[in-house]
Scaffold this motif. Structure first.
Motif, mmCIF file in Angstrom:
data_model
loop_
_atom_site.group_PDB
_atom_site.id
_atom_site.type_symbol
_atom_site.label_atom_id
_atom_site.label_comp_id
_atom_site.label_asym_id
_atom_site.label_seq_id
_atom_site.Cartn_x
_atom_site.Cartn_y
_atom_site.Cartn_z
ATOM 1 N N UNK A 1 62.381 46.354 9.536
ATOM 2 C CA UNK A 1 63.145 45.162 9.144
ATOM 3 C C UNK A 1 63.385 44.263 10.353
ATOM 4 N N UNK A 2 63.645 44.892 11.478
ATOM 5 C CA UNK A 2 63.896 44.123 12.700
ATOM 6 C C UNK A 2 62.657 43.319 13.088
ATOM 7 N N UNK A 3 61.487 43.965 13.011
ATOM 8 C CA UNK A 3 60.232 43.276 13.356
ATOM 9 C C UNK A 3 60.038 42.060 12.441
ATOM 10 N N UNK A 4 60.347 42.265 11.169
ATOM 11 C CA UNK A 4 60.217 41.164 10.193
ATOM 12 C C UNK A 4 61.189 40.045 10.525
ATOM 13 N N UNK A 5 62.437 40.429 10.755
ATOM 14 C CA UNK A 5 63.477 39.428 11.033
ATOM 15 C C UNK A 5 63.132 38.603 12.266
ATOM 16 N N UNK A 6 62.492 39.241 13.234
ATOM 17 C CA UNK A 6 62.117 38.540 14.477
ATOM 18 C C UNK A 6 60.867 37.682 14.299
ATOM 19 N N UNK A 7 60.265 37.763 13.126
ATOM 20 C CA UNK A 7 59.056 36.972 12.875
ATOM 21 C C UNK A 7 57.847 37.488 13.633
ATOM 22 N N UNK A 8 57.842 38.793 13.920
ATOM 23 C CA UNK A 8 56.729 39.390 14.677
ATOM 24 C C UNK A 8 55.440 39.315 13.860
ATOM 25 N N UNK A 9 54.355 39.002 14.526
ATOM 26 C CA UNK A 9 53.039 38.995 13.897
ATOM 27 C C UNK A 9 52.862 40.279 13.067
ATOM 28 N N UNK A 10 52.399 40.126 11.837
ATOM 29 C CA UNK A 10 52.370 41.264 10.917
ATOM 30 C C UNK A 10 51.467 42.402 11.416
ATOM 31 N N UNK A 11 50.323 42.024 11.970
ATOM 32 C CA UNK A 11 49.381 43.056 12.436
ATOM 33 C C UNK A 11 49.951 43.816 13.636
ATOM 34 N N UNK A 12 50.625 43.065 14.479
ATOM 35 C CA UNK A 12 51.250 43.694 15.646
ATOM 36 C C UNK A 12 52.385 44.619 15.187
ATOM 37 N N UNK A 13 53.119 44.184 14.185
ATOM 38 C CA UNK A 13 54.204 45.013 13.631
ATOM 39 C C UNK A 13 53.640 46.314 13.068
ATOM 40 N N UNK A 14 52.509 46.224 12.375
ATOM 41 C CA UNK A 14 51.889 47.433 11.801
ATOM 42 C C UNK A 14 51.542 48.429 12.908
ATOM 43 N N UNK A 15 51.067 47.873 14.013
ATOM 44 C CA UNK A 15 50.667 48.718 15.147
ATOM 45 C C UNK A 15 51.891 49.395 15.773
ATOM 46 N N UNK A 16 52.945 48.643 15.942
ATOM 47 C CA UNK A 16 54.183 49.211 16.503
ATOM 48 C C UNK A 16 54.718 50.286 15.558
ATOM 49 N N UNK A 17 54.658 50.020 14.267
ATOM 50 C CA UNK A 17 55.131 51.011 13.284
ATOM 51 C C UNK A 17 54.280 52.282 13.340
ATOM 52 N N UNK A 18 52.972 52.111 13.553
ATOM 53 C CA UNK A 18 52.106 53.297 13.652
ATOM 54 C C UNK A 18 52.563 54.192 14.815
ATOM 55 N N UNK A 19 52.833 53.590 15.958
ATOM 56 C CA UNK A 19 53.286 54.406 17.094
ATOM 57 C C UNK A 19 54.647 55.048 16.797
#
Ligand code: AHG
Ligand code: MN
Ligand code: MN
Length: 299
Positions: free
Chosen positions: A5-23
């Motif tokens: 949710x934080x990544x979304x709220x910050x407007x983080x690039x979706x693909x980059x968010x997916x990668x961070x979530x994977x880790x």
């Protein structure tokens, strides 16, 4: 707030968010491995260091997860001699990974971590081209700290394996801690002068043998970590791509700096995936001091 949710709220690039979530998801898997895969593996990595079973295992876990996800095109890890190119990658990201940093501390149950650098393309580029970095610290708590260039944010893993926000917009304070790697008898003259100056100013020694844990402490409390060039080793010990640039990006984003003693480490273009480099990372004041001492030494 949860990481996703934080990544979304910050407007983080979706693909980059997916990668961070994977880790963040793999952090739970690696943590479980601490219970089973202990001990040495009787093999050496490209640096001639004995690999622990967990080094190799964590490396495999992360590479397999990345391959399967196809989220990145290039994977470079401390345990692999060559950069891996992922078949059928859906993005052009490159990642650098130190799967387990501080692994000599596993058998004595001290804090270790995973360090990741995130690139928009190939990884053999200066650190200042990174789109983000993160590290996971396995201590009494498991935390994930990341930056994508708009602040440094820290999350803690709960019992369900999910990460929730612990601290937003970390900034490095002034502080008097120093973490000096290498043997004192091998210090080069400018480095000896630097350490003596910090000691005369009352800096307290804190060196655990885990770069990620030591830099984490300095990020929170201020001061300086160094693994310098030393007698017979112009490049020091630590690795530019796997240790230097990701942690440097994090500290720089938090208002600190990283240097090889001569200039910003994030400006250095790697010549190979296994480059080593002298490292000074921490507060801007300490970095300015070492750079002026190196310059003044004329070496
Ligand atoms: P790694 O466990 O990934 O090989 O890294 C070990 C590094 C780093 O974590 C630490 O700061 C340094 O090696 C400690 O080296 P010394 O044992 O020479 O102090
Ligand atoms: Mn390491
Ligand atoms: Mn390692």
């Amino acid at each position: 707030m949860e990481l996703n949710d934080f990544l979304k709220e910050k407007g983080t690039d979706e693909k980059l968010s997916q990668l961070i979530m994977l880790f963040s998801e793999q952090a739970g898997v690696i943590k479980e491995g601490f219970l089973s895969a202990r001990g040495a593996a009787d093999t050496k990595n490209v640096y001639g260091e004995t690999q622990m079973a967990l080094d190799k295992w964590a490396d495999e876990v992360l590479i397999d997860a990345l391959r399967e996800s196809r989220l990145v095109r290039w994977i470079a890890t401390e345990e692999q001699p060559d950069i891996i190119e992922v078949d059928g990658a859906i993005n052009q990201f490159g990642v650098t990974i130190d799967p387990l940093d501080g692994s000599s501390l596993i058998d004595v149950n001290l804090a270790v971590g995973t360090i990741v650098g995130l690139y928009q393309g190939h990884v053999l580029e200066p650190g200042n081209t990174m789109v983000g970095a993160l590290y996971i610290l396995y201590g009494p708590l498991t935390t994930l700290t990341y930056t994508t260039g708009s602040g440094v944010h820290e999350f803690v893993m709960g019992e369900d394996g999910r990460f929730t926000l612990m601290q937003e917009n970390l900034t490095i304070p002034d502080g008097k801690i120093y973490a000096p790697g290498a043997l004192r008898k091998d210090y080069l003259p400018y480095h000896k002068q630097f350490i003596e100056q910090l000691e005369s100013e009352g800096y307290k020694l804190r060196f655990s043998g885990s770069f990620v844990a030591d830099v984490h402490q300095i990020l929170h409390k201020g001061g300086l970590f160094t693994y310098p060039a030393f007698a017979g080793k112009d490049s020091g010990k630590l690795r530019l791509l796997f240790e230097g640039t990701p942690m440097g990006k994090m500290v720089a984003e938090a208002g600190g700096a990283i240097s090889n003693g001569r200039g910003n480490l994030l400006d250095v273009k790697p010549s190979s995936v296994s480059d080593r480099t002298p490292i000074y990372v921490g507060g801007k004041r300490e970095i300015a001091l070492i750079e002026s001492l190196v310059k003044g030494s004329g070496t």
